[in-house]
Design an enzyme around this catalytic site. Structure first.
Site, short mmCIF file in Angstrom:
data_model
loop_
_atom_site.label_atom_id
_atom_site.label_comp_id
_atom_site.label_asym_id
_atom_site.label_seq_id
_atom_site.Cartn_x
_atom_site.Cartn_y
_atom_site.Cartn_z
CE LYS A 49 -6.66 -1.79 5.29
NZ LYS A 49 -7.94 -1.48 4.57
NE ARG A 103 -3.75 -2.12 2.60
CZ ARG A 103 -3.56 -3.34 3.08
NH1 ARG A 103 -2.36 -3.67 3.56
NH2 ARG A 103 -4.53 -4.23 3.08
CG HIS A 123 -6.04 0.55 -4.10
ND1 HIS A 123 -5.66 -0.04 -2.91
CD2 HIS A 123 -7.08 -0.19 -4.55
CE1 HIS A 123 -6.43 -1.07 -2.66
NE2 HIS A 123 -7.30 -1.19 -3.64
NE ARG A 139 -3.39 -3.39 -1.53
CZ ARG A 139 -2.84 -4.27 -0.70
NH1 ARG A 139 -1.54 -4.45 -0.71
NH2 ARG A 139 -3.58 -4.98 0.12
CG HIS A 143 -6.58 -8.95 0.59
ND1 HIS A 143 -6.86 -9.29 -0.73
CD2 HIS A 143 -6.32 -7.62 0.57
CE1 HIS A 143 -6.77 -8.22 -1.49
NE2 HIS A 143 -6.44 -7.19 -0.72
CE1 TYR A 181 -6.18 -9.05 -8.68
CE2 TYR A 181 -6.65 -9.58 -6.39
CZ TYR A 181 -6.00 -8.81 -7.33
OH TYR A 181 -5.18 -7.79 -6.92
#
Length: 351
Positions: free
Chosen positions: A223, A199, A294, A297, A320, A330
């Site tokens: 995060k 990120r 992003h 990414r 994730h 995806y």
């Protein structure tokens, strides 16, 4: 005193902003923020404070629930005066309105969704603490979210983007002047983003000692605050080493000595500055795609999935917490792989 890390300083700055923002909210709101502090980040609490500020401004200006009483003097019983219809009217209002400075504001489906989620969390807390008996927010349905197209760069566009950074072609005369001074840094920065999928906040938060060229690893703070190591390939290594030669010759301003990526002002580069430089170079190769950090990414995740077919690896590398988040992003690629599989297995030998 030792210089604070980017993430330590960010948390302090956000806590200070949160303190100031809470003064604009009803006094009883402070117990909500104390209650959620153990399970939320400073960034999340700041988002709640902003959303609740907009909500209570609406209550004050667009309804007569509290008369002329200042927001800071509202008591918790104001929450039970709000009806589901008022909340629904508030969501309609959020689609387009002007703030106190007469600046235009609007909200997409996702913006409306987040603001209603903030109100729900607020009401749920006071309901759980048995300070209110009626919870109108629980009755209002969340706005429907339509799937957004996933924007990413194709393989040839990735090469074109890095070539654009390297050459500076098609930049304006003024941009060329900056490019001559920042080319090596910009190339290292974009190569890192494209080659690891980290990120933008993780990238700008890097310190020099977070990079280990022996193991080809970089230590980043995710995060949620967890530290993890992600690994980079040879192209990223070359770009970073080229930049390190330049970086070692720069004397940063006090407090920014450890920062990996520096701005022209010799301070740690900001998220906004990275967003602007990505936009500047991306506009040279595509006008139809709005490319942000992003999207770089997403581009990395796409390339990794195409090469490995391992959705769990993609989820792990991108950080994730739920693989379903990755699958959602995806899904089109997964469908493409399923289609490719239709004739792979033979049921009877063909003559």
């Amino acid at each position: 005193m030792a210089a604070r890390s980017y993430h330590e300083q960010f948390k302090i700055d956000t806590d200070v902003k949160l303190r100031a923002k809470m003064k604009e909210l009803p006094a009883f709101a402070s117990s909500f923020f104390r209650g959620i502090e153990p399970t939320t980040s400073a960034r999340t609490r700041m988002a709640y404070a902003y959303d609740l500020g907009v909500f209570f401004n609406y209550i004050q200006k667009e309804t007569d629930l509290a008369g002329d009483l200042p927001i800071s003097e509202y008591t918790v019983d104001i929450l039970e005066k709000v009806t589901p219809v008022i909340i629904q009217d508030y969501l309609d209002y959020l689609k387009y309105y002007c703030n106190d400075n007469e600046e235009e504001r609007s909200n997409s489906e996702r913006g409306l969704n987040r603001k209603l989620a903030s109100i729900r969390s607020f009401y749920n807390y006071f309901s759980r603490m048995e300070l209110i008996r009626y919870n109108p927010a629980s009755i209002v349905k969340m706005p429907k979210l339509h799937d957004k197209d996933i924007i990413r760069l194709e393989k040839e566009e990735i090469a074109d983007l890095l070539d654009a950074v390297d050459s500076g072609m098609n930049l304006t005369k003024k941009q060329q002047e900056y490019h001559n001074k920042t080319r090596i840094r910009d190339l290292a920065l974009l190569t890192l983003l494209l080659g690891t999928g980290i990120r933008v906040s993780e990238c700008v938060g890097l310190d020099i000692n977070d990079i280990d060229f022996k193991t080809h690893g970089i230590r980043i703070v995710r995060k949620g605050g967890n530290q993890v190591v992600v690994y980079f390939g040879d192209e990223v290594e070359t770009a970073l080493l080229n930049y390190m030669t330049e970086r070692n010759g720069i004397i940063p301003l006090p407090g920014h000595e450890n920062a990996m990526f520096l701005s022209m002002q010799k301070k740690r580069i900001s998220v906004h500055a990275v967003e602007l430089l990505v936009k500047k170079y991306a506009e040279q190769i595509t006008r139809l795609k709005k490319i942000t950090p992003h999207k770089l990414r997403s581009t990395y995740g796409t390339q990794l999935y195409k090469e490995t077919g391992d959705i769990y690896l993609v989820a792990d590398v991108l950080g994730h917490s739920d693989v379903n988040t990755t699958k959602k992003h995806y899904a089109a690629l997964e469908d493409e792989r399923r289609r490719m599989a239709r004739n792979i297995v033979s049921l009877r030998n063909k003559e």
